[in-house]
Design an enzyme around this catalytic site. Structure first.
Site, PDB file in Angstrom:
ATOM      1  N   ASP A   1       0.896  -1.154   0.065  1.00  0.00           N
ATOM      2  CA  ASP A   1      -0.023  -0.063   0.009  1.00  0.00           C
ATOM      3  C   ASP A   1       0.923   1.182   0.011  1.00  0.00           C
ATOM      4  O   ASP A   1       1.895   1.088   0.424  1.00  0.00           O
ATOM      5  CB  ASP A   1      -0.971   0.059   1.258  1.00  0.00           C
ATOM      6  CG  ASP A   1      -1.681   1.089   1.571  1.00  0.00           C
ATOM      7  OD1 ASP A   1      -2.576   1.511   0.358  1.00  0.00           O
ATOM      8  OD2 ASP A   1      -1.778   1.961   2.431  1.00  0.00           O
TER       9      ASP A   1
ATOM     10  N   ASP B   1       0.032   5.225   0.885  1.00  0.00           N
ATOM     11  CA  ASP B   1      -0.148   5.834   2.088  1.00  0.00           C
ATOM     12  C   ASP B   1      -0.295   5.238   3.309  1.00  0.00           C
ATOM     13  O   ASP B   1      -1.144   4.484   3.333  1.00  0.00           O
ATOM     14  CB  ASP B   1      -1.328   6.940   1.692  1.00  0.00           C
ATOM     15  CG  ASP B   1      -1.038   7.916   0.450  1.00  0.00           C
ATOM     16  OD1 ASP B   1       0.078   8.156   0.198  1.00  0.00           O
ATOM     17  OD2 ASP B   1      -2.049   7.846  -0.536  1.00  0.00           O
TER      18      ASP B   1
END
Length: 172
Positions: A13, A15
Site C-alpha cells: 500500500d 499512503d
C-alpha cells in the site's frame, strides 16, 4: 531470471506504508518516506520478488488532484528509489469512489480496496507466485483485498518498514 520466471511479489500500500499519510498526498514536496521504506523495496528487489504498489487515490474522485498528479508522484518515487538501486515493478491506483464529486469517477470499482481488482490485475499481467506473495497494508481494507485476491496480508502500522519486510521474509 527471465521475465517469464514465476516468482513471488510484495504488494505495498502507499499512503501509510511507504509514506506518512498526511491525507491526500499527491506532491513530492509533501511526500515523507516512512522509516526504512526505500530500503524495504530494495530488500524485496534483492530477494528476487516483484515489488508492486497498490493504492486507493480517491482524492482524484473528490477533485483534490488529477490522475496526472498521481502519475507524476509515482515517477518521482521511481527516481527516489533508483538512487539506492531499488525499483517498483508496477504502480496500480484506483481513482474511483462511490461518492465522488467528479462524475466520471463516481462508481463502485472492483479495483478499490477492499476489493481485490488492483492485485488480481497485477497477477494477470505478471508471472506471480500468489501463494508465496505478501501484501503490506496499514488498514483492514488492505488485508481484505489481499485475502480476496488469495495472497497473504500483513498489517504495518508503525516502525521501520525494512525491519518489517526482513521479518516477513524470514517467515517464508
Amino acid at each position: 531470471m527471465t521475465a517469464t520466471t514465476v516468482r513471488p511479489a510484495f504488494f505495498f500500500d502507499r499512503d501509510g506504508v511507504l509514506n506518512h499519510d498526511h491525507g491526500y498526498v499527491f506532491e513530492a514536496t509533501k511526500f515523507e518516506w516512512k522509516d526504512g521504506a526505500r530500503e524495504a523495496v530494495k530488500v524485496v528487489n534483492d530477494a528476487g520478488y516483484f515489488a508492486f504498489v497498490v493504492t486507493n487515490q480517491s482524492g482524484v474522485a473528490r477533485g483534490f488532484f488529477e490522475e496526472s498528479d498521481v502519475q507524476t508522484l509515482h515517477r518521482w518515487i521511481t527516481k527516489e528509489l533508483a538512487v539506492i538501486g531499488a525499483h517498483i515493478d508496477a504502480f496500480e491506483y484506483c481513482p474511483d469512489h462511490p461518492e465522488a464529486t467528479i462524475e466520471r469517477y463516481r462508481r463502485v470499482s472492483d479495483r478499490r480496496k477492499p476489493a481485490p481488482g488492483m492485485i488480481t490485475d497485477l497477477l494477470k499481467r505478471f508471472p506471480v507466485a500468489a501463494d508465496r506473495s505478501i501484501l503490506i497494508g496499514d488498514k483492514p481494507s488492505d488485508l481484505e483485498a489481499a485475502e480476496a485476491a488469495g495472497i497473504r496480508g500483513l498489517l504495518f502500522q508503525d516502525g521501520n518498514l525494512e525491519a518489517f519486510v526482513r521479518q516477513a521474509l524470514s517467515l517464508r
